[in-house]
Design a protein around this motif. Sequence first.
Motif, short mmCIF file in Angstrom:
data_model
loop_
_atom_site.label_atom_id
_atom_site.label_comp_id
_atom_site.label_asym_id
_atom_site.label_seq_id
_atom_site.Cartn_x
_atom_site.Cartn_y
_atom_site.Cartn_z
N LEU A 51 62.63 6.39 17.43
CA LEU A 51 62.50 5.83 18.77
C LEU A 51 61.65 4.56 18.74
O LEU A 51 60.85 4.34 17.82
CB LEU A 51 61.85 6.86 19.70
N LYS A 52 61.81 3.74 19.79
CA LYS A 52 61.08 2.48 19.92
C LYS A 52 60.28 2.52 21.22
O LYS A 52 60.81 2.20 22.28
CB LYS A 52 62.07 1.31 19.93
N ILE A 66 44.80 10.55 30.11
CA ILE A 66 44.70 9.23 29.47
C ILE A 66 44.05 9.29 28.09
O ILE A 66 43.83 8.26 27.46
CB ILE A 66 43.93 8.23 30.36
N LEU A 67 43.77 10.48 27.59
CA LEU A 67 43.03 10.61 26.33
C LEU A 67 43.76 9.99 25.15
O LEU A 67 43.14 9.53 24.19
CB LEU A 67 42.75 12.08 26.04
N GLY A 68 45.08 9.97 25.19
CA GLY A 68 45.85 9.43 24.06
C GLY A 68 46.27 7.98 24.22
O GLY A 68 46.98 7.45 23.36
N ASN A 69 45.83 7.33 25.28
CA ASN A 69 46.26 5.95 25.50
C ASN A 69 45.86 5.03 24.35
O ASN A 69 46.65 4.19 23.90
CB ASN A 69 45.68 5.40 26.81
N PHE A 70 44.62 5.18 23.87
CA PHE A 70 44.13 4.26 22.84
C PHE A 70 44.92 4.41 21.54
O PHE A 70 45.44 3.42 21.00
CB PHE A 70 42.64 4.49 22.58
N SER A 71 45.02 5.63 21.04
CA SER A 71 45.70 5.81 19.75
C SER A 71 47.18 5.45 19.84
O SER A 71 47.75 4.89 18.91
CB SER A 71 45.53 7.25 19.25
N TYR A 76 51.60 1.62 18.43
CA TYR A 76 52.88 0.96 18.71
C TYR A 76 52.74 -0.41 19.36
O TYR A 76 53.75 -1.06 19.63
CB TYR A 76 53.74 1.88 19.58
N ASP A 77 51.50 -0.85 19.59
CA ASP A 77 51.25 -2.15 20.21
C ASP A 77 52.05 -2.29 21.51
O ASP A 77 52.83 -3.22 21.69
CB ASP A 77 51.61 -3.28 19.24
N ILE A 78 51.84 -1.32 22.40
CA ILE A 78 52.58 -1.29 23.66
C ILE A 78 51.60 -1.30 24.83
O ILE A 78 50.45 -0.87 24.69
CB ILE A 78 53.51 -0.06 23.76
N PRO A 79 52.04 -1.75 26.01
CA PRO A 79 51.16 -1.83 27.17
C PRO A 79 51.08 -0.51 27.92
O PRO A 79 51.95 0.37 27.77
CB PRO A 79 51.83 -2.90 28.04
#
Length: 215
Positions: A51-52, A66-71, A76-79
């Motif tokens: 997947l992309k 939101i705990l996983g937003n950073f990792s 994936y360098d996504i917003p």
Amino acid sequence: MLYIKNLVFNPISVNTYIIYNESKDCVIIDAGNCNLREDNLLFDFIEKHQLKPIMILSTHAHIDHILGNFSTAKKYDIPLAAHRDGNEYFKTAFAYASAFGINYDANNTVFPSIELFDNQIINIGDDELRVIHTPGHAKGSCCFYCEKQNFVITGDTLFCRGVGRTDLPGGSYEELVDSIRERLYQLPNETVCYCGHGPETTIGDEKRNNYEIPE
């Protein structure tokens, strides 16, 4: 056609959803992964299915969602996309984490770079999710509706036989009831609800059986 993968993460059992289709584009809704093991579960699924990821979507910004937003954003360098009314939760994420006994590095807070608004269309390849603004559980709460396939990601606005709590800062029971009655209950009865915690349900079932919503 959109496919839905649900992974349950962190001590508060948040449902994190990966929504994807044949194009291999995907969005991650409520990245709740909070440690290396959970990161790997999320990343392994994405990589196994080639997947992309194109963005992280936030139904609301309470700490458990939101705990996983950073990792995830870093991997994936996504917003991150969220409603502007919830911006204050990102600013106070460390305080919320401490109150709930959750280990959280304030330096890892990811702030939204895409602003969600009511009736906005999120494109995933040739498929669409429509943003439904549903304040009440938290400021800026949003749901994501796929009209074509008749499902909605409800976050903590609506649960199977329940509703989101409204006793945290920014919560309002009156707003929550109005959001459910005037927005979610206007969807077709057969609409499947994928909730922020717990099992899925349908709009029709909740109209009949959810006694936390007064008639």
